[in-house]
Design an enzyme around this catalytic site. Structure first.
Site, short mmCIF file in Angstrom:
data_model
loop_
_atom_site.label_atom_id
_atom_site.label_comp_id
_atom_site.label_asym_id
_atom_site.label_seq_id
_atom_site.Cartn_x
_atom_site.Cartn_y
_atom_site.Cartn_z
N TYR A 91 45.56 39.00 48.61
CA TYR A 91 44.35 38.98 47.77
C TYR A 91 43.69 40.35 47.75
O TYR A 91 43.94 41.20 48.61
CB TYR A 91 43.36 37.91 48.25
CG TYR A 91 42.66 38.24 49.55
CD1 TYR A 91 41.44 38.91 49.56
CD2 TYR A 91 43.21 37.88 50.77
CE1 TYR A 91 40.79 39.21 50.75
CE2 TYR A 91 42.58 38.17 51.96
CZ TYR A 91 41.37 38.85 51.94
OH TYR A 91 40.74 39.15 53.12
N CYS A 92 42.87 40.53 46.74
CA CYS A 92 42.05 41.74 46.60
C CYS A 92 40.69 41.29 46.06
O CYS A 92 40.31 40.14 46.23
CB CYS A 92 42.73 42.76 45.68
SG CYS A 92 42.97 42.18 43.99
N ARG A 93 39.98 42.17 45.39
CA ARG A 93 38.67 41.80 44.88
C ARG A 93 38.77 40.95 43.60
O ARG A 93 38.12 39.92 43.49
CB ARG A 93 37.83 43.05 44.61
CG ARG A 93 36.40 42.75 44.19
CD ARG A 93 35.56 44.00 44.00
NE ARG A 93 36.10 44.91 43.02
CZ ARG A 93 35.85 44.84 41.70
NH1 ARG A 93 35.08 43.91 41.22
NH2 ARG A 93 36.38 45.73 40.88
N LEU A 120 38.72 37.79 45.54
CA LEU A 120 37.52 37.35 46.26
C LEU A 120 36.37 37.02 45.32
O LEU A 120 35.47 36.27 45.69
CB LEU A 120 37.09 38.40 47.28
CG LEU A 120 37.91 38.46 48.56
CD1 LEU A 120 37.35 39.53 49.50
CD2 LEU A 120 37.97 37.12 49.27
#
Length: 140
Positions: A91-93, A120
Site C-alpha cells: 500500500y501507499c497513500r 491509505l
C-alpha cells in the site's frame, strides 16, 4: 480404434485447458482489494505487509504490522528480504505507487500480491492504523 482417438483427443484437450488456465492465473497474480478485505488479511496474519511510501510518511502513520520498503532506486534490492512464496500486501497513500510496486513484485516472481485499493486515503479501520502520536503516548 475410434474410442482410442476420442480418448487421446480428450487428453489433449484437457492438457490444453490446463495450460491455458495456468497462463491466465499467472496474469492474475495482483489482486486489488478493498480496505475491508485488507483488514481480514491483516487479522489472519498470513501476509507480508509493506508500505512503499517515504520513510518519513511511514513514521507519521502506517498500518499495524507493516514494514517500510520505500519505492525508490533500491526497491528491487530491498524486496529480496521478503519471502517470494508467501503473499505480499502493498500500500501507499493513494494506490498509484503501490500499483507500480505490484508490477515489480510480479516481475520478480512473488507468488501472490495484494494491492490496497485507494491506498491509505481509503483506509477505514483506525484500530489497525498506527500514528506517530500513538507511539509518543506509548513511550510516556
Amino acid at each position: 480404434m475410434e474410442v482410442l482417438k476420442s480418448k487421446v483427443y480428450l487428453v489433449l484437450l484437457f492438457c490444453l485447458t490446463v495450460f491455458i488456465t495456468s497462463c491466465n492465473l499467472g496474469n492474475q497474480q495482483v489482486e486489488v482489494i478493498t480496505s475491508d478485505e485488507m483488514e481480514m488479511l491483516l487479522l489472519s496474519d498470513s501476509v507480508q505487509l509493506i508500505d512503499v511510501r517515504s520513510f518519513e510518511d511511514f513514521q507519521d502513520k502506517h498500518l499495524k504490522g507493516a514494514q517500510s520498503i520505500v519505492f525508490d532506486a533500491d526497491f528491487e534490492e530491498n524486496i529480496l528480504k521478503l519471502d517470494k512464496s508467501k503473499p505480499v500486501a502493498v500500500y501507499c497513500r493513494t494506490g498509484r505507487r503501490s500499483k507500480e510496486c505490484s508490477q515489480v513484485l510480479k516481475e520478480q516472481g512473488f507468488s501472490k500480491i495484494y494491492e490496497l485499493e485507494g491506498g491509505l486515503e481509503k483506509w477505514e479501520h483506525d484500530d489497525l492504523l498506527i500514528l506517530k502520536s500513538d507511539e509518543v503516548n506509548l513511550e510516556m
